[in-house]
Design an enzyme around this catalytic site. Structure first.
Site, PDB file in Angstrom:
ATOM      1  N   GLY A  11       0.845  -1.199   0.000  1.00 26.40           N
ATOM      2  CA  GLY A  11       0.000   0.000   0.000  1.00 26.40           C
ATOM      3  C   GLY A  11       0.876   1.243   0.000  1.00 26.40           C
ATOM      4  O   GLY A  11       0.556   2.231   0.655  1.00 26.40           O
ATOM      5  N   LEU A  15      -1.877   7.236   1.874  1.00 29.44           N
ATOM      6  CA  LEU A  15      -1.395   8.296   2.777  1.00 29.44           C
ATOM      7  C   LEU A  15      -0.290   7.778   3.700  1.00 29.44           C
ATOM      8  O   LEU A  15       0.803   8.349   3.761  1.00 29.44           O
ATOM      9  CB  LEU A  15      -2.594   8.797   3.611  1.00 29.44           C
ATOM     10  CG  LEU A  15      -2.292   9.644   4.835  1.00 29.44           C
ATOM     11  CD1 LEU A  15      -1.819  11.027   4.436  1.00 29.44           C
ATOM     12  CD2 LEU A  15      -3.538   9.758   5.721  1.00 29.44           C
ATOM     13  N   TYR A 137     -16.106  -1.173   6.916  1.00 21.74           N
ATOM     14  CA  TYR A 137     -14.653  -0.981   6.848  1.00 21.74           C
ATOM     15  C   TYR A 137     -13.997  -1.438   8.157  1.00 21.74           C
ATOM     16  O   TYR A 137     -12.972  -2.138   8.157  1.00 21.74           O
ATOM     17  CB  TYR A 137     -14.365   0.497   6.583  1.00 21.74           C
ATOM     18  CG  TYR A 137     -12.926   0.885   6.675  1.00 21.74           C
ATOM     19  CD1 TYR A 137     -12.031   0.556   5.658  1.00 21.74           C
ATOM     20  CD2 TYR A 137     -12.433   1.592   7.772  1.00 21.74           C
ATOM     21  CE1 TYR A 137     -10.689   0.916   5.742  1.00 21.74           C
ATOM     22  CE2 TYR A 137     -11.103   1.958   7.866  1.00 21.74           C
ATOM     23  CZ  TYR A 137     -10.236   1.621   6.856  1.00 21.74           C
ATOM     24  OH  TYR A 137      -8.918   1.973   6.942  1.00 21.74           O
ATOM     25  N   LYS A 141     -11.011  -4.257   9.126  1.00 24.55           N
ATOM     26  CA  LYS A 141      -9.797  -3.924   9.887  1.00 24.55           C
ATOM     27  C   LYS A 141      -9.666  -4.825  11.124  1.00 24.55           C
ATOM     28  O   LYS A 141      -8.568  -5.229  11.493  1.00 24.55           O
ATOM     29  CB  LYS A 141      -9.816  -2.448  10.284  1.00 24.55           C
ATOM     30  CG  LYS A 141      -9.510  -1.520   9.116  1.00 24.55           C
ATOM     31  CD  LYS A 141      -8.061  -1.702   8.710  1.00 24.55           C
ATOM     32  CE  LYS A 141      -7.623  -0.870   7.549  1.00 24.55           C
ATOM     33  NZ  LYS A 141      -6.236  -1.184   7.121  1.00 24.55           N
ATOM     34  N   ASN A 166      -6.680   9.345  13.748  1.00 23.55           N
ATOM     35  CA  ASN A 166      -7.010   9.934  12.437  1.00 23.55           C
ATOM     36  C   ASN A 166      -5.760  10.637  11.881  1.00 23.55           C
ATOM     37  O   ASN A 166      -5.197  11.506  12.542  1.00 23.55           O
ATOM     38  CB  ASN A 166      -8.147  10.954  12.587  1.00 23.55           C
ATOM     39  CG  ASN A 166      -9.499  10.281  12.776  1.00 23.55           C
ATOM     40  OD1 ASN A 166      -9.576   9.188  13.351  1.00 23.55           O
ATOM     41  ND2 ASN A 166     -10.551  10.906  12.297  1.00 23.55           N
ATOM     42  N   ARG A 188     -12.503  21.655  -0.446  1.00 21.73           N
ATOM     43  CA  ARG A 188     -13.739  22.436  -0.603  1.00 21.73           C
ATOM     44  C   ARG A 188     -13.497  23.911  -0.253  1.00 21.73           C
ATOM     45  O   ARG A 188     -14.018  24.802  -0.910  1.00 21.73           O
ATOM     46  CB  ARG A 188     -14.852  21.812   0.235  1.00 21.73           C
ATOM     47  CG  ARG A 188     -15.235  20.423  -0.295  1.00 21.73           C
ATOM     48  CD  ARG A 188     -16.627  19.982   0.057  1.00 21.73           C
ATOM     49  NE  ARG A 188     -16.805  19.603   1.432  1.00 21.73           N
ATOM     50  CZ  ARG A 188     -17.555  20.266   2.308  1.00 21.73           C
ATOM     51  NH1 ARG A 188     -18.206  21.357   1.950  1.00 21.73           N
ATOM     52  NH2 ARG A 188     -17.677  19.832   3.546  1.00 21.73           N
ATOM     53  N   ASP A 270     -22.573  12.894  12.028  1.00 23.45           N
ATOM     54  CA  ASP A 270     -21.436  13.259  12.878  1.00 23.45           C
ATOM     55  C   ASP A 270     -20.461  12.102  13.053  1.00 23.45           C
ATOM     56  O   ASP A 270     -19.294  12.303  13.341  1.00 23.45           O
ATOM     57  CB  ASP A 270     -21.939  13.631  14.286  1.00 23.45           C
ATOM     58  CG  ASP A 270     -22.258  15.117  14.409  1.00 23.45           C
ATOM     59  OD1 ASP A 270     -21.727  15.914  13.601  1.00 23.45           O
ATOM     60  OD2 ASP A 270     -23.049  15.466  15.311  1.00 23.45           O
TER      61      ASP A 270
HETATM   62  P1  GDP Z   1     -14.458   9.590  10.962  1.00 26.70           P
HETATM   63  O1  GDP Z   1     -13.393   9.986  11.945  1.00 26.70           O
HETATM   64  O2  GDP Z   1     -14.402   8.129  10.645  1.00 26.70           O
HETATM   65  O3  GDP Z   1     -15.805  10.032  11.416  1.00 26.70           O
HETATM   66  O4  GDP Z   1     -14.122  10.249   9.566  1.00 26.70           O
HETATM   67  P2  GDP Z   1     -14.174  11.662   8.824  1.00 26.70           P
HETATM   68  O5  GDP Z   1     -12.782  12.195   8.782  1.00 26.70           O
HETATM   69  O6  GDP Z   1     -14.829  11.418   7.531  1.00 26.70           O
HETATM   70  O7  GDP Z   1     -15.132  12.645   9.645  1.00 26.70           O
HETATM   71  C1  GDP Z   1     -14.832  13.230  10.861  1.00 26.70           C
HETATM   72  C2  GDP Z   1     -15.877  14.240  11.248  1.00 26.70           C
HETATM   73  O8  GDP Z   1     -15.771  15.395  10.401  1.00 26.70           O
HETATM   74  C3  GDP Z   1     -17.347  13.799  11.133  1.00 26.70           C
HETATM   75  O9  GDP Z   1     -18.042  14.286  12.271  1.00 26.70           O
HETATM   76  C4  GDP Z   1     -17.854  14.531   9.877  1.00 26.70           C
HETATM   77  O10 GDP Z   1     -19.231  14.791   9.916  1.00 26.70           O
HETATM   78  C5  GDP Z   1     -17.041  15.828   9.962  1.00 26.70           C
HETATM   79  N1  GDP Z   1     -16.921  16.557   8.682  1.00 26.70           N
HETATM   80  C6  GDP Z   1     -17.190  17.879   8.483  1.00 26.70           C
HETATM   81  N2  GDP Z   1     -17.000  18.225   7.208  1.00 26.70           N
HETATM   82  C7  GDP Z   1     -16.575  17.112   6.562  1.00 26.70           C
HETATM   83  C8  GDP Z   1     -16.195  16.854   5.210  1.00 26.70           C
HETATM   84  O11 GDP Z   1     -16.213  17.705   4.318  1.00 26.70           O
HETATM   85  N3  GDP Z   1     -15.801  15.567   4.912  1.00 26.70           N
HETATM   86  C9  GDP Z   1     -15.741  14.604   5.890  1.00 26.70           C
HETATM   87  N4  GDP Z   1     -15.332  13.372   5.544  1.00 26.70           N
HETATM   88  N5  GDP Z   1     -16.118  14.818   7.160  1.00 26.70           N
HETATM   89  C10 GDP Z   1     -16.509  16.054   7.507  1.00 26.70           C
END
Ligand code: GDP
Length: 320
Positions: A11, A15, A137, A141, A166, A188, A270
């Site tokens: 992989g 990242l 997912y 894992k 993360n 974005r 969320d």
């Molecule tokens: P998670 O840690 O598995 O929940 O993964 P994410 O990195 O996708 O999301 C983390 C948090 O960021 C969640 O509460 C999402 O709702 C919030 N979030 C806010 N804006 C965004 C966005 O543009 N993309 C993603 N992926 N999450 C977002």
């Protein structure tokens, strides 16, 4: 693992795989097998077999398998679980059959049960239901961890599982709908700045909290684990900054230079309200992160401008 060891990062284009290759090269581990552009399709048993047969790696970091943010997990759970199950099964089994000396398998913080006590300790693994937004997912894992445990038990393999917080950094997936929160918001916001849009929607309530580690810190921790950890239990790779999504969005806006209004779209999920790893075992062994969150954000944006933005829409390219 020494400077001459043959090392394979499965992989290598992901990242964490890219950060690992960079960390290994910088640390003088020059005998890396394969190049990311020749990366085999790890879901194909035959292609994985060829890599192990030809390169005969002694040490393997398994950063294989597709991953993504909450959007991708909801849109493509079947693809994510299948890709990760296949890639992990092929890499671990080939490592076993080809006599690899030691392997570090990278799981993910989403393997913890939704209601596990925080900070998350490995004793909580499999003690409750998973967070629904990424259960498919996370199941793959968890299966990867169990594969490591089974090979350890049955064959005495030195297969170790690490659970990173993360992560973010260069080579991330910057797609607006599929990426994790940092790269997705970065793209974005960059596009909103270029277009002069007065406001931007941040998904969810902004209240969930996440622990973030720069990918180069995670890579450093993985190399440390390869050299210093032999345990049967997974080990958390944490100790990073814990921020609310609202704080993360504000920090990204500052780095990108986006001055519009941020609003919270609570029609979007969320996910877990808090995800923070207990990094005590790793800290006791002597490792802690060294990269400041905002420095890592700035590095990530610089990489995005140089690389990922090229793949963006025409008007964004033109404005850079
Ligand atoms: P998670 O840690 O598995 O929940 O993964 P994410 O990195 O996708 O999301 C983390 C948090 O960021 C969640 O509460 C999402 O709702 C919030 N979030 C806010 N804006 C965004 C966005 O543009 N993309 C993603 N992926 N999450 C977002």
């Amino acid at each position: 693992m020494n400077r001459d060891s043959r090392i394979y990062v499965a992989g290598g284009e992901t990242l964490l795989g890219a950060a690992l290759r960079q960390r290994l090269c910088a640390g003088g581990f020059a005998n890396l097998c394969g190049a990311p552009r020749d990366e085999p399709d790890l879901t194909s048993a035959g292609q994985v077999e060829d890599v192990f047969g030809e390169a005969r790696p002694e040490y393997v970091f398994c950063a294989a398998g597709r991953s993504g943010g909450i959007g991708l997990n909801q849109a493509s759970p079947a693809e994510l679980i299948l890709d990760n199950l296949l890639a992990t099964a092929h890499v671990l089994d080939a490592a076993h059959r080809h006599g690899v000396t030691k392997l570090v398998y990278l799981a993910s913080a989403c393997v913890y049960p939704r209601k596990a006590p925080q900070p998350l300790r490995v004793e909580s693994l499999m003690a409750g239901p998973l967070e629904a937004t990424n259960a498919a997912y996370a199941t793959a894992k968890l299966a990867g961890w169990q594969l490591c445990a089974a090979y350890r038990q049955q064959y005495g393999e030195r297969f170790v599982t690490a659970i990173p917080a993360n992560s973010f950094g260069p080579h991330d997936d910057f797609s607006p709908d599929g990426g994790h929160v940092i790269p997705a918001l970065m793209r974005r916001m960059h596009e909103a700045k270029v277009r002069g849009e007065p406001q931007l929607a941040v998904w969810g309530t902004g209240m969930p909290r996440r622990e973030f580690l720069a990918s180069r810190d995670v890579a450093d921790a993985c190399v440390f684990v390869m050299q210093h950890y032999e345990g049967k239990q997974p080990i958390n790779l944490g100790g990073g900054a814990t921020l609310s999504i609202a704080e993360v969005a504000g920090a990204i806006a500052a780095v990108v230079g986006y001055r519009g209004r941020l609003w919270f779209d609570d029609s979007k999920p969320d996910g877990m309200m808090l995800k923070m790893l207990d990094a005590t075992p790793l800290r006791r062994l002597g490792w802690r992160p060294s990269v400041d969150f905002r420095t890592a954000l700035a590095e990530t944006y610089a990489w995005f401008l140089q690389h990922a933005v090229k793949e963006g829409p025409e008007h964004v390219r033109a404005a850079v």
